[in-house]
Design a protein around this motif. Structure first.
Motif, PDB file in Angstrom:
ATOM      1  N   GLU A   1     -20.820   8.729 -13.459  1.00  0.00           N
ATOM      2  CA  GLU A   1     -20.917   7.742 -12.381  1.00  0.00           C
ATOM      3  C   GLU A   1     -19.726   6.797 -12.402  1.00  0.00           C
ATOM      4  OE1 GLU A   1     -23.273   3.696 -12.304  1.00  0.00           O
ATOM      5  OE2 GLU A   1     -24.663   5.378 -12.095  1.00  0.00           O
ATOM      6  N   GLY A   2     -19.227   6.495 -13.600  1.00  0.00           N
ATOM      7  CA  GLY A   2     -18.077   5.604 -13.744  1.00  0.00           C
ATOM      8  C   GLY A   2     -18.410   4.375 -14.564  1.00  0.00           C
ATOM      9  N   LEU A   3     -17.853   4.302 -15.759  1.00  0.00           N
ATOM     10  CA  LEU A   3     -18.161   3.187 -16.654  1.00  0.00           C
ATOM     11  C   LEU A   3     -17.578   1.867 -16.177  1.00  0.00           C
ATOM     12  CD1 LEU A   3     -17.751   5.018 -20.080  1.00  0.00           C
ATOM     13  CD2 LEU A   3     -19.882   4.373 -18.930  1.00  0.00           C
ATOM     14  N   ASP A   4     -16.582   1.933 -15.282  1.00  0.00           N
ATOM     15  CA  ASP A   4     -16.041   0.697 -14.735  1.00  0.00           C
ATOM     16  C   ASP A   4     -17.075  -0.056 -13.905  1.00  0.00           C
ATOM     17  OD1 ASP A   4     -13.530   0.939 -15.878  1.00  0.00           O
ATOM     18  OD2 ASP A   4     -12.723   2.087 -14.193  1.00  0.00           O
ATOM     19  N   ASN A   5     -18.167   0.629 -13.551  1.00  0.00           N
ATOM     20  CA  ASN A   5     -19.229  -0.013 -12.776  1.00  0.00           C
ATOM     21  C   ASN A   5     -20.090  -0.941 -13.618  1.00  0.00           C
ATOM     22  OD1 ASN A   5     -18.594   1.419 -10.385  1.00  0.00           O
ATOM     23  ND2 ASN A   5     -19.772   3.193 -11.075  1.00  0.00           N
ATOM     24  N   TYR A   6     -19.875  -0.928 -14.939  1.00  0.00           N
ATOM     25  CA  TYR A   6     -20.735  -1.685 -15.846  1.00  0.00           C
ATOM     26  C   TYR A   6     -19.965  -2.830 -16.497  1.00  0.00           C
ATOM     27  CZ  TYR A   6     -24.127   1.975 -15.168  1.00  0.00           C
ATOM     28  OH  TYR A   6     -25.027   2.837 -14.585  1.00  0.00           O
ATOM     29  N   ALA A   7     -20.663  -3.967 -16.602  1.00  0.00           N
ATOM     30  CA  ALA A   7     -20.048  -5.169 -17.179  1.00  0.00           C
ATOM     31  C   ALA A   7     -20.228  -5.238 -18.685  1.00  0.00           C
ATOM     32  CB  ALA A   7     -20.659  -6.416 -16.539  1.00  0.00           C
ATOM     33  N   GLY A   8     -21.214  -4.508 -19.223  1.00  0.00           N
ATOM     34  CA  GLY A   8     -21.480  -4.575 -20.652  1.00  0.00           C
ATOM     35  C   GLY A   8     -22.364  -3.427 -21.080  1.00  0.00           C
ATOM     36  N   VAL A   9     -22.534  -3.299 -22.403  1.00  0.00           N
ATOM     37  CA  VAL A   9     -23.357  -2.245 -22.984  1.00  0.00           C
ATOM     38  C   VAL A   9     -24.197  -2.851 -24.106  1.00  0.00           C
ATOM     39  CG1 VAL A   9     -21.504  -1.519 -24.571  1.00  0.00           C
ATOM     40  CG2 VAL A   9     -23.354   0.064 -24.024  1.00  0.00           C
ATOM     41  N   PHE A  10     -25.410  -2.335 -24.252  1.00  0.00           N
ATOM     42  CA  PHE A  10     -26.328  -2.822 -25.286  1.00  0.00           C
ATOM     43  C   PHE A  10     -27.044  -1.643 -25.914  1.00  0.00           C
ATOM     44  CE2 PHE A  10     -30.868  -4.092 -26.077  1.00  0.00           C
ATOM     45  CZ  PHE A  10     -30.623  -4.731 -27.289  1.00  0.00           C
ATOM     46  N   ALA A  11     -27.169  -1.652 -27.243  1.00  0.00           N
ATOM     47  CA  ALA A  11     -27.942  -0.633 -27.958  1.00  0.00           C
ATOM     48  C   ALA A  11     -28.939  -1.311 -28.881  1.00  0.00           C
ATOM     49  CB  ALA A  11     -27.035   0.290 -28.758  1.00  0.00           C
ATOM     50  N   PRO A  12     -30.246  -1.141 -28.619  1.00  0.00           N
ATOM     51  CA  PRO A  12     -31.258  -1.663 -29.527  1.00  0.00           C
ATOM     52  C   PRO A  12     -31.440  -0.753 -30.729  1.00  0.00           C
ATOM     53  CG  PRO A  12     -32.312  -0.581 -27.674  1.00  0.00           C
ATOM     54  CD  PRO A  12     -30.824  -0.511 -27.434  1.00  0.00           C
TER      55      PRO A  12
END
Length: 265
Positions: free
Chosen positions: A101-112
Motif C-alpha cells: 500500500e505504501g509505508l509513506d502513508n503511515y506516520a508511525g509504527v507500534f509493536a506490542p
C-alpha cells in the motif's frame, strides 16, 4: 480530522520454544495491544493492526485479565470490546499488504508484546522491511515489553540470528548482527527476572534466550527498571517500554513524538 495513520505490528504465534525441544503456550498481550491503540485513536490518529498471516493475533490468556488494566473492570471491558469489534483490528491485513500500500502513508509504527513476537515478528522479513523504512525516515517507532525484540527483524539474516541463539552460538549471532540499524540505541525490554514467573507457571521450562542480552548482543545499550514497574526509554525515533505496565506511558510518549513530527512537517 485524522492526524495520520499508525501501523500496529501484531503476532500470529501461539507456541514458543523452550529448552529441551518442547514448546509452551504464548501469544500477544491484550492490554499492550489495545491501550496504546485506543490512546492513539483518542488523540485523533488512525490505527491499523496487521500481522504476518493477516489473521488477528492470538491473545495470551494470561493477559486477558482485569489486573492488566489497573484493576479497572470498565477499562478491561472497553479493551476487550475494542479488540473484538473495532474496524482497526478486524481488517485482516498482512504486513506485506501494508508495505504494498505504501509505508509513506503511515506516520508511525507500534509493536506490542507478549512472547508471541519473539517467535514470528523477530524473524519476519516484512516486519524488518517496515522497521527499516521507519528507521530511515526517522518516524516514531514504539516497541513494548517483548516488542523491542522485533527490532532484530531489521537484520538481513534475522532468521539465522535467531537460530544461532537457539543453538547457543552467540559468536555466530554477533557476527550476523553486524550492521544492525539500531546498534548504539538505548533501549529497554522485558527483563530476564520478569520472565521467570512465566517460565515457572506457564511454560514450565526455560527460554533459549532472554531479551536484554539478545539486544545487547546485537549492539543495543539495554537497561531495565524495577520488575513490573513502568519504564520507557526514548532514543532518536525509537521508543521502548519494558513491561505490560508501561502501556500507558509508551502510548503517551508515542503520541507526543507523532505530534512533534507532525508539527515539523
Amino acid at each position: 480530522m485524522s492526524k495520520g495513520k499508525v501501523v500496529v505490528l501484531g503476532s500470529n504465534a501461539t507456541r514458543i520454544e523452550i529448552q529441551g525441544g518442547d514448546t509452551g503456550p504464548t501469544g500477544q498481550y491484550l492490554n499492550e495491544t489495545v491501550v496504546p491503540m485506543m490512546a492513539l485513536v483518542g488523540a485523533d490518529y488512525e490505527v491499523l493492526l496487521a500481522t504476518p498471516s493477516g489473521a488477528k493475533p492470538y491473545i495470551d490468556p494470561a493477559s486477558d485479565a482485569v489486573q492488566h488494566f489497573g484493576g479497572d473492570e470498565a477499562a478491561y471491558r472497553r479493551g476487550k470490546d475494542f479488540f473484538a469489534n473495532d474496524p482497526s483490528t478486524n481488517q485482516g491485513r498482512t504486513l506485506r499488504s501494508v508495505i504494498e500500500e505504501g509505508l509513506d502513508n503511515y506516520a508511525g509504527v507500534f509493536a506490542p508484546g507478549g512472547q508471541g513476537p519473539v517467535v514470528d515478528l523477530m524473524q519476519d522479513p516484512d516486519a524488518g522491511e517496515i522497521l527499516r523504512h521507519f528507521h530511515a525516515a526517522g518516524k516514531p517507532t514504539a516497541l513494548l515489553c517483548h516488542g523491542p525484540i522485533v527490532s532484530i527483524s531489521a537484520l538481513p539474516r534475522a532468521k539465522e540470528f535467531r537460530e544461532a541463539l537457539i543453538q547457543g552460538n552467540r559468536a555466530e549471532a554477533a557476527e550476523l548482527a553486524k550492521g544492525w540499524q539500531y546498534a548504539g540505541y538505548r533501549m529497554t525490554v522485558y527483563s530476564a527476572s520478569e520472565e521467570k514467573p512465566i517460565e515457572d507457571n506457564i511454560l514450565h521450562g526455560k527460554l533459549y534466550f532472554y531479551m536484554p542480552k539478545t539486544l545487547d548482543l546485537a549492539g543495543a545499550k539495554t537497561t531495565v527498571g524495577p520488575d513490573f514497574e513502568p519504564y520507557v526509554i526514548e532514543d532518536r525515533e525509537l521508543i521502548t517500554g519494558q513491561n505490560p505496565r508501561s502501556d500507558h506511558p509508551i502510548a503517551a510518549a508515542l503520541i507526543a513524538a507523532l505530534n512533534r513530527n507532525r508539527a515539523r512537517a
